[in-house]
Design an enzyme around this catalytic site. Structure first.
Site, PDB file in Angstrom:
ATOM      1  N   LYS A   1       0.977  -0.883   0.261  1.00 39.35           N
ATOM      2  CA  LYS A   1      -0.138  -0.142   0.460  1.00 39.35           C
ATOM      3  C   LYS A   1       1.058   1.133  -0.174  1.00 39.35           C
ATOM      4  O   LYS A   1       2.015   1.540   0.652  1.00 39.35           O
ATOM      5  CB  LYS A   1      -0.709  -0.076   1.580  1.00 39.35           C
ATOM      6  CG  LYS A   1      -1.773   1.635   1.363  1.00 39.35           C
ATOM      7  CD  LYS A   1      -2.937   0.953   2.256  1.00 39.35           C
ATOM      8  CE  LYS A   1      -3.625   2.528   1.921  1.00 39.35           C
ATOM      9  NZ  LYS A   1      -4.570   2.331   3.745  1.00 39.35           N
TER      10      LYS A   1
ATOM     11  N   LYS B   1      -2.214  -1.696  -4.045  1.00 40.35           N
ATOM     12  CA  LYS B   1      -2.915  -0.356  -3.529  1.00 40.35           C
ATOM     13  C   LYS B   1      -1.942   1.060  -3.761  1.00 40.35           C
ATOM     14  O   LYS B   1      -0.881   0.802  -3.365  1.00 40.35           O
ATOM     15  CB  LYS B   1      -3.927  -0.260  -2.354  1.00 40.35           C
ATOM     16  CG  LYS B   1      -4.748   0.841  -2.426  1.00 40.35           C
ATOM     17  CD  LYS B   1      -5.099   0.762  -1.302  1.00 40.35           C
ATOM     18  CE  LYS B   1      -5.936   2.155  -0.979  1.00 40.35           C
ATOM     19  NZ  LYS B   1      -7.026   2.362   0.006  1.00 40.35           N
TER      20      LYS B   1
END
Length: 392
Positions: free
Chosen positions: A258, A311
């Site tokens: 992330k 992400k």
């Protein structure tokens, strides 16, 4: 008699074949009328392909002696579908749903087509998506400011909005897969994913809260908990906490890579969870780093993660591919709010064909190696796939 435009074309063509260009004299370069400039070229006989480049087949047509012709596998839609390497399906999607305690929905201005749902509307939206084949959902809560604190205790309130939402979804759609986000930022008065002390995010103290949150979500019926906080060691701790409470079948979808990305703005609008100070660069990954994702992936896998997520998605297809090559676990990609909103904005202005570009984008995630895609297009894309007959 050739027009002025054809004379000029002939002179250029002759110069090209002899390797020289002779500009027309100033006296001969009278202005050309529009009709002359637009006159169709009819000097085919003056241009030819050098001998030996092409052969002639038995039908008298040009022939290139090439046995391998990849275009044969593209000659019709039926052929293309037969040899297609990656195929989108509603089963690939997890549908994110924003929820709040209000009885009415609120449109999210920076995410056209998305809204904060009341719990009743959330169930209705999930049921609507279900008819197009969407089977998996993840809920993200907008929490009232009065319930927020630095330690985020509301995150594990058994009467909170998330456990009630999970129970309602499982009751309405028993065969659905319900995922829950594990992080403190929606519940934090500081807007960060962890406990703040002297301007720093505490790692281990935060993990204690995340373990409580994960167990509470499992008790509510969550099928998959998804820690998005990026604290070191949280996957192993959450796995042990779940197992010790008897939730050995609850899966962990780890936000493995992330990144501290600028693409999250519309999402933070939706949850009103912008950082209260600074940024998240001390715990989320540097967008400049790729190899670091492999380290995170190895750790998450060793700690008991069942799936690994990247992400954002589209700007990090290379990272998806790296994780796919590194791990045998399923790989997920999050088609984040900024990616979604940019596509929506371009489509609203008529610059892009939304349907085609959205489906192409989602297919790119599959091609890069993603098995699972979190996308706000989950319902709409599934509907398009059904309408296009792509699911037969």
């Amino acid at each position: 008699m050739l027009t002025a435009s054809l004379l000029l074309t002939a002179e250029l063509a002759a110069g090209a074949f002899v390797g020289a260009f002779h500009a027309p004299s100033r006296a001969a370069s009278a202005p050309l009328s529009a009709s002359m400039v637009l006159a169709p070229f009819d000097g085919e006989s003056m241009v030819s392909v050098p001998p030996g480049v092409l052969k002639t087949n038995s039908r008298g047509a040009p022939w290139v002696e090439q046995r391998a012709r990849p275009r044969r596998n593209r000659k019709s839609e039926t052929m293309r579908r037969m040899v297609r390497e990656n195929q989108l399906s509603p089963a690939d999607f997890i549908y994110p749903l924003f929820i709040h305690e209000d009885n009415s929905n609120v449109l999210i201005a920076s995410m056209p087509g998305c809204e904060r749902h009341s719990l009743a509307s959330m169930v209705a939206e999930a049921k609507d998506a279900w008819q197009y084949g969407v089977r998996s959902f993840v809920v993200f809560p907008k929490v009232d400011d009065a319930l927020k604190s630095n330690r985020g205790e509301e995150a594990y309130n058994p009467s909170g909005i998330v456990p009630r939402a999970v129970a309602m979804l499982k009751d309405a759609l028993p065969d659905s897969i319900v995922c829950t986000d594990v992080a403190l930022d929606p519940y934090s008065s500081k807007g960060h994913d962890g406990i703040v002390e002297n301007g720093k995010i505490l790692n281990d103290a935060t993990i204690e809260q995340l373990c409580k949150q994960s167990v509470m979500q499992a008790k509510a019926g969550s099928d998959i908990v998804a820690p998005s906080d990026m604290m070191d060691g949280r996957v192993g701790a959450i796995r042990d906490a779940l197992d010790s409470e008897g939730f050995t079948e609850v899966s962990i979808l780890a936000y493995t890579a992330k990144y501290a990305s600028a693409y999250y703005g519309p999402f933070r609008d939706a949850l009103d969870s912008h950082p209260g100070f600074g940024d998240k660069k001390t715990y989320q990954q540097d967008p400049a780093n790729g190899r670091e994702a492999l380290l995170e992936a190895r750790l998450d896998e060793l700690e008991g993660a069942d799936m690994l997520m990247v992400k954002p998605g589209l700007p990090y297809l290379d990272v998806i591919l790296r994780l796919r090559q590194e791990s045998s676990l399923p790989i997920a990609a999050y088609h984040v709010s900024g990616e979604y909103s940019m596509l929506k904005a371009a489509a609203e202005r008529g610059w892009l064909d939304e349907r085609k570009v959205a489906l192409e984008t989602l297919t790119c995630f599959k091609r890069a190696g993603a098995d699972v895609i979190l996308t706000y297009y989950a319902k709409q894309a599934s509907k398009w796939l059904v309408e296009d007959g792509m699911l037969g």
